[in-house]
Design a protein around this motif. Structure first.
Motif, mmCIF file in Angstrom:
data_model
loop_
_atom_site.group_PDB
_atom_site.id
_atom_site.type_symbol
_atom_site.label_atom_id
_atom_site.label_comp_id
_atom_site.label_asym_id
_atom_site.label_seq_id
_atom_site.Cartn_x
_atom_site.Cartn_y
_atom_site.Cartn_z
ATOM 1 N N ALA A 233 0.831 -1.214 0.000
ATOM 2 C CA ALA A 233 0.000 0.000 0.000
ATOM 3 C C ALA A 233 0.864 1.262 0.000
ATOM 4 N N ARG A 234 1.892 1.280 0.849
ATOM 5 C CA ARG A 234 2.723 2.481 0.951
ATOM 6 C C ARG A 234 3.512 2.749 -0.335
ATOM 7 N N HIS A 235 3.794 1.717 -1.096
ATOM 8 C CA HIS A 235 4.521 1.885 -2.354
ATOM 9 C C HIS A 235 3.606 2.211 -3.528
ATOM 10 N N GLY A 236 2.333 2.423 -3.256
ATOM 11 C CA GLY A 236 1.429 2.830 -4.323
ATOM 12 C C GLY A 236 1.094 1.733 -5.320
ATOM 13 N N LEU A 237 1.285 0.476 -4.939
ATOM 14 C CA LEU A 237 1.076 -0.618 -5.888
ATOM 15 C C LEU A 237 -0.397 -0.989 -6.060
ATOM 16 N N HIS A 238 -1.278 -0.350 -5.284
ATOM 17 C CA HIS A 238 -2.718 -0.482 -5.538
ATOM 18 C C HIS A 238 -3.176 0.489 -6.625
ATOM 19 N N ARG A 239 -2.254 1.325 -7.093
ATOM 20 C CA ARG A 239 -2.548 2.337 -8.120
ATOM 21 C C ARG A 239 -3.626 3.309 -7.670
ATOM 22 N N ASP A 240 -3.442 3.831 -6.477
ATOM 23 C CA ASP A 240 -4.388 4.807 -5.931
ATOM 24 C C ASP A 240 -4.093 6.229 -6.396
ATOM 25 N N PHE A 241 -2.963 6.423 -7.110
ATOM 26 C CA PHE A 241 -2.525 7.774 -7.434
ATOM 27 C C PHE A 241 -2.631 8.030 -8.929
ATOM 28 N N ALA A 242 -3.415 9.051 -9.300
ATOM 29 C CA ALA A 242 -3.534 9.416 -10.713
ATOM 30 C C ALA A 242 -2.242 10.044 -11.221
ATOM 31 N N ASP A 243 -1.500 10.712 -10.328
ATOM 32 C CA ASP A 243 -0.234 11.349 -10.693
ATOM 33 C C ASP A 243 0.866 10.791 -9.796
ATOM 34 N N PRO A 244 1.532 9.707 -10.223
ATOM 35 C CA PRO A 244 2.559 9.094 -9.374
ATOM 36 C C PRO A 244 3.690 10.035 -8.997
ATOM 37 N N VAL A 245 3.998 11.022 -9.854
ATOM 38 C CA VAL A 245 5.077 11.960 -9.528
ATOM 39 C C VAL A 245 4.726 12.761 -8.282
ATOM 40 N N ALA A 246 3.449 13.000 -8.064
ATOM 41 C CA ALA A 246 3.018 13.735 -6.873
ATOM 42 C C ALA A 246 2.793 12.816 -5.679
ATOM 43 N N SER A 247 2.917 11.512 -5.898
ATOM 44 C CA SER A 247 2.655 10.534 -4.848
ATOM 45 C C SER A 247 3.883 10.331 -3.969
#
Length: 372
Positions: A15-29
């Motif tokens: 979850a903390r690594h954003g692997l659920h793809r919760d972020f539309a803009d990964p650069v801002a994640s």
């Protein structure tokens, strides 16, 4: 003391690594809080693709004005947010001479043999690089020019290059302090002056280092001081002055580790890691230093982390369940995926869909997937 299972810790990290793809803009994640390590195998681009909720274009990082490629943690090339560059540079200033020497990693002996404090060696090299890099230059040209500006004991004879040049790790650590970045997507490596160099800073800032350590623990916790030191590229003792004070002790299957207090609730109740991802070599998830937590089986760990030419890793439901490699030919990218255990048909199909995303991100119009 909070006790959690390894499985729970892995779910937290997914979850903390954003692997659920919760972020539309990964650069801002949070993905970019520590930077995104890159190599000529498009590793940063593929790590971005594994976390993006939308398709990633081949030039997504090269063309993005909000990110910049520099040698940063451990002297490795990372994409960082351009707006955070000043804070990054401050965090990379060694806390003392012992820390500076530890950051030389495999070249500690050579730098120690100069008889000059390692911090002085570092910033002397940074000033030389700053002086010679006034326009884009190949790494070899910068190395040759900087070597002429430096005392001979800062250099070594290099048999492959058939010349004497500045110590490699010293150059990598000094370059950003000298106000120099890397040109993205260039081979051979090309260096260029940062657009806004500003004045070179040499004063240590324990708070800035502490924020990097805390960021590592947020993404890869619960973890130890040794784990965080491994990420920074220094000795465990060097981080004592920068060890965050807002940590709680957590046992992961009996192993003593630490996590920022504000992350405890997320660790106690992480979302189910029901995702399938193809993680590239050098992916932030597999860059965590506690490899025995990521892959407890030693034989499997040897397959994930090769000494030379590590493959990508297959993530299935919070576990690293295999490895993968690619070979490009014309417009076609061939994937070979090796699973450690038999997979469900749905997981294999999901992995093949991930391969399709990765191929498109690298600019290939066609692909094939072979299961070994």
């Amino acid at each position: 003391m909070l006790e959690v299972s390894r499985k729970q810790a892995m779910a937290y990290r997914v979850a903390r690594h954003g692997l659920h793809r919760d972020f539309a803009d990964p650069v801002a994640s949070p993905l970019f809080d520590l930077g995104l390590q890159d190599s000529m195998r498009d590793t940063a681009l593929l790590a971005l693709s594994a976390r993006s909720s939308s398709p990633v274009e081949p030039t997504s990082l090269v063309d993005d004005p909000h990110v910049v490629l520099v040698w940063s943690h451990r002297g490795a090339p990372h994409f960082h947010r351009r707006a955070a560059l000043r804070e990054l540079v401050t965090s990379l200033i060694p806390l003392d001479d012992a820390d500076a020497l530890a950051r030389m990693l495999w070249q500690k002996k050579e730098i120690g043999a100069t008889g000059v404090p390692a911090s002085e060696v570092l910033f002397t090299a940074a000033r030389a690089i700053r002086k010679v890099v006034t326009q884009p230059m190949s790494k070899g040209a910068v190395s040759a020019a900087a070597t002429r500006e430096l005392p001979p004991e800062y250099s070594r004879w290099c048999r492959p290059c058939n010349t004497t040049h500045i110590q490699e790790q010293l150059m990598r650590l000094a370059t950003l302090h000298g106000g120099v970045r890397l040109e993205a997507d260039q081979s051979p490596a090309t260096l260029a002056p940062l657009e806004d160099r500003g004045r070179m800073r040499t004063s240590p800032d324990a708070a800035a280092v502490s924020r990097v350590v805390r960021g590592y623990l947020v993404a890869n916790g619960p973890a130890t001081q040794g784990d965080a030191a491994g990420f920074v590229g220094t000795a465990k003792t060097a981080l004592s002055a920068a060890w965050p004070d807002d940590l709680v002790e957590v046992k992961v299957d009996g192993r003593r580790a630490f996590l920022p207090a504000d992350q405890v609730a997320a660790l106690e109740n992480p979302p189910t890691p029901s995702v399938v991802r193809l993680l590239p070599p050098l992916d932030p998830f597999t860059q965590a230093r506690d490899k025995a937590v990521l892959v407890p089986d030693k034989a499997r760990a040897k397959e994930v982390w090769k000494i030379l030419g590590s493959p990508g890793a297959l993530l299935v439901d919070g576990e690293l369940m295999g490895v993968w490699r690619t070979r490009g030919s014309g417009k076609r990218l061939a994937f070979t995926v090796t699973a450690f255990d038999p997979l469900r048909a749905a997981d294999r199909a999901a992995a093949e869909e991930e391969a399709s995303r990765a191929a498109a991100a690298r600019g290939y119009a066609d692909l094939s997937v072979t299961w070994a």
